[in-house]
Design a protein around this motif. Structure first.
Motif, PDB file in Angstrom:
ATOM      1  N   PRO A 609      49.226  17.837  48.039  1.00  0.00           N
ATOM      2  CA  PRO A 609      49.298  16.646  46.972  1.00  0.00           C
ATOM      3  C   PRO A 609      48.494  15.594  47.010  1.00  0.00           C
ATOM      4  O   PRO A 609      48.067  15.134  46.232  1.00  0.00           O
ATOM      5  N   GLU A 610      48.266  15.195  48.602  1.00  0.00           N
ATOM      6  CA  GLU A 610      47.536  14.064  48.689  1.00  0.00           C
ATOM      7  C   GLU A 610      45.862  14.054  48.458  1.00  0.00           C
ATOM      8  O   GLU A 610      45.538  13.108  47.783  1.00  0.00           O
ATOM      9  N   SER A 611      45.460  15.322  48.838  1.00  0.00           N
ATOM     10  CA  SER A 611      44.101  15.452  48.622  1.00  0.00           C
ATOM     11  C   SER A 611      43.805  15.392  47.304  1.00  0.00           C
ATOM     12  O   SER A 611      42.804  15.274  46.542  1.00  0.00           O
ATOM     13  N   ARG A 612      44.768  16.175  46.395  1.00  0.00           N
ATOM     14  CA  ARG A 612      44.677  16.517  44.925  1.00  0.00           C
ATOM     15  C   ARG A 612      44.817  15.089  44.217  1.00  0.00           C
ATOM     16  O   ARG A 612      43.903  14.851  43.510  1.00  0.00           O
ATOM     17  N   ALA A 613      45.578  14.351  44.825  1.00  0.00           N
ATOM     18  CA  ALA A 613      45.449  12.737  44.101  1.00  0.00           C
ATOM     19  C   ALA A 613      44.210  12.075  44.313  1.00  0.00           C
ATOM     20  O   ALA A 613      43.940  11.258  43.566  1.00  0.00           O
ATOM     21  N   LEU A 614      43.737  12.141  45.450  1.00  0.00           N
ATOM     22  CA  LEU A 614      42.560  11.561  46.015  1.00  0.00           C
ATOM     23  C   LEU A 614      41.351  12.052  45.205  1.00  0.00           C
ATOM     24  O   LEU A 614      40.689  11.191  44.657  1.00  0.00           O
ATOM     25  N   TRP A 615      41.266  13.387  45.143  1.00  0.00           N
ATOM     26  CA  TRP A 615      40.043  13.876  44.187  1.00  0.00           C
ATOM     27  C   TRP A 615      40.134  13.668  42.685  1.00  0.00           C
ATOM     28  O   TRP A 615      39.241  13.336  42.032  1.00  0.00           O
TER      29      TRP A 615
END
Length: 642
Positions: A609-615
């Protein structure tokens, strides 16, 4: 004020009208002199008379006594006024006032600036009325604006300019509106009244403390416009200044009250703000002012704004003027957009274009934006602007240079001093320039330039004159001497054990052959990966891997060994990215700075989830000249659509 002075001055006593005040001054001089002299109200009244004389259409020097009588005895009839004027001018009554002026100067000088720096000087010709006249031409607001002029001259680093040249340099600098009062501008360009002004300006320059201040005595900050074409945002930024670590600025922008806390970022030229302030076309036209307890920030009304890419701003940052040979973005209100387009058609390098603003989401409604604008032909730009008076004093013209200076080049050995340059990287010469190009005589190492150079705001590359020998060179220009040194491109000999010594973890030199020493950094072997430099002072630092995973990188504390060696903190820290890392992303405030690490093709797998939010944030950013980044953005869109 007149009533207070009337209690101490008896105009009916003729040449003895100031005796009572003279006696009080004598008593004051015999005391501890901890308070200002009692003559201040009278001296202030003489300055008031001088300001009224300057507004007179005749401007004759002897008009001063007429104006002084009017403020000393406002109710007197014509016969009484003539009698008082005769006593002041011909019978010598005003000589007592001259003594009072000199006493005030001596007291200010003896207090070491506790009550201000004295600008009272004897005038060589007007030995009496020169004192009040000299104070009447310089207002408090003008003194504040002069601190900007002193900074432009780089007085703290370069010292005072050649004797007698300060006023002519000021006239050049004032070719653009600088905020001086109308009376001051008239005085500077009047050959007679300027005589009163020059000694005062010289004295202020000699005692300048290096601070740029407002007329309230606050540190002056600049509000700059930031445009992000990728994110389609316009906001305000605030420049940093020495001596202002934190402050809270307040003011109205677009009829809305703002309170902004600012703090100093030691690694950037802009302040860190706790509130993002959106910029609007209305604010650009009206100007913006925010004020705090220590500082005041200002953006002047600007129908045309020139911007340059700035890494600290994370976008295009407004600047004072175009810089020759560098790429800019120009925003112009609709009334001036056609004039700007004409300048670009005839004077700009090919490649510029107009930015299309979507009707539903305009970045600056009522304005046109031009990008990829570069000026490299001084003659063409000057010719076009000369035929476009409405743009003559705008930021489209290179900024006025009041003092010759060396710019650009490849500087070396900053720890040894100023103006050391690499052989083949000689500096450029920037000559004093006004609103229009002017001819400037110059000599390099005693050889005069023929024909004279043209001071146009465009730098003159000295390397085109021919290869300059190593060693010291000097340029004589406009009564000043500029010195620079050329250093060899390569050392004459290698130091002992070249390539086998370096700094260890304790900051000590070592020749341990069991490790490799590269540029002072200890590595584990010849195949060790190259370290990546990341900027310090950022809010977040992330490595973006080719599979889409985002890995946060903590910022390490500065190494004590490095601090001992360099005697200064580093702006960067090293990190060794894994082989799968493709990009380095660093955030400060709301803006990301993204740079390529390795040319990996993107193959996104399952993301946390954190990587998705960053992208979701990264995908909004475009990187010019990096087609691989576009592939990553497209890969993210495919991944999120699964």
């Amino acid at each position: 004020m007149s009533a207070a002075v009337a209690e101490e001055v008896d105009v009916d006593r003729g040449k003895l009208m100031f005796d009572r005040l003279s006696q009080k001054q004598a008593e004051w001089q015999c005391g501890d002199r901890r308070t200002p002299p009692p003559t201040l109200p009278l001296l202030a009244l003489t300055v008031l008379a001088a300001t009224r004389m300057h507004r007179d259409t005749e401007n004759a020097a002897n008009n001063f006594y007429v104006r002084l009588v009017q403020v000393l005895a406002p109710d007197a009839d014509n016969r009484a006024r003539q009698r008082i004027r005769t006593a002041l001018r011909e019978d010598g009554a005003f000589t007592q006032v001259v003594t009072m002026w000199r006493t005030l100067h001596d007291w200010l000088t003896s207090t070491d600036g506790e009550f201000g720096i004295s600008t009272i000087v004897d005038h060589p010709d007007l030995t009496r009325i020169g004192f009040p006249l000299s104070q009447a031409v310089l207002r408090r607001t003008d003194r504040a604006e002069l601190t900007r002029f002193f900074a432009a001259l780089d007085l703290k680093s370069r010292g005072m300019p050649a004797p007698g040249s300060l006023l002519s340099q000021l006239r050049l600098w004032m070719a653009r509106p600088r905020g001086f009062s109308e009376a001051f501008c008239e005085t500077v360009h009047d050959p007679v009244r300027a005589k009163f002004l020059e000694p005062t300006i010289v004295r202020l320059a000699q005692h300048w403390d290096g601070r740029i201040v407002t007329n309230e005595g606050l540190r002056r900050l600049e509000i700059r416009l930031v445009l992000d074409l990728r994110g389609q945002t316009a906001r305000w930024a605030i420049t940093a200044a020495d001596g202002v670590d934190t402050d809270v600025l307040q003011g109205e922008i677009d009829d809305q009250r703002y309170e902004v806390a600012i703090s100093r970022d030691p690694y950037a030229t802009l302040c860190v703000v706790d509130t993002v302030i959106p910029a609007s076309p209305q604010a650009l036209r009206k100007g913006v002012r925010l004020q705090g307890k220590q500082s005041s920030a200002y953006f002047p009304p600007s129908p045309v704004v020139v911007l340059a890419e700035d890494p600290d701003a994370g976008g295009w940052l407004s600047c004072h003027s175009v810089v020759p040979y560098e790429q800019h973005l120009i925003a112009a209100c609709d009334e001036l957009a056609s004039h700007i387009e004409r300048v670009l058609l005839h004077a700009a390098d090919p490649g510029w274009r107009s930015v299309r603003q979507a009707p539903a989401r305009q970045l600056l409604p009522g304005w046109r934006i031009f990008t990829a604008v570069t000026f490299s032909d001084a003659g063409r730009l000057d010719q076009v602007l000369s035929g476009t008076p409405v743009l003559r004093s705008t930021s489209v013209r290179p900024d006025v240079v009041a003092r010759p200076q060396l710019v650009k080049g490849l500087p070396l050995a900053r720890h040894l001093g100023r103006n050391f340059y690499l052989d083949g990287g000689e500096p450029d010469l920037l000559l004093p320039s006004g609103e229009l190009a002017r001819k400037v005589t110059a000599a390099l190492d005693g050889v005069s330039q023929q024909p004279p150079f043209s001071g146009s705001g465009f730098p003159i590359p000295l390397r085109r004159i021919g290869p300059l020998r190593t060693g010291e060179h000097n340029i004589q220009v406009d009564g000043e001497r500029l010195v620079f040194h050329i250093l060899d491109a390569e050392p004459s000999s290698s130091p002992a054990r070249w390539g086998g010594i370096g700094w260890d973890e304790q900051g000590e030199l070592t020749d341990d052959r069991t490790v490799y020493q590269v540029c002072g950094a200890e590595v584990t072997g010849p195949e060790a990966p190259e370290p990546l430099l990341a900027r310090r002072g950022q809010d977040q630092t992330w490595l973006l891997h080719h599979n889409g995973a985002c890995q946060q990188v903590p910022e390490p504390a500065a190494a004590s060994a490095v601090s001992r060696v360099l005697d200064a903190p580093s702006y960067y820290f090293e990190l060794i990215p894994s082989n799968t890392a493709a990009w380095l992303a660093q955030r400060r405030g709301d803006h990301w700075r993204i740079q390529k690490v390795r040319p990996h093709e993107p193959v996104f797998t399952r993301l946390d989830p954190e990587s998705r939010a960053l992208w979701h944030q990264f995908a909004r950013y475009e990187l010019s000249g990096e087609p691989l980044w576009d592939e990553y953005r497209q890969e993210w869109e495919r991944h999120r659509g699964r």
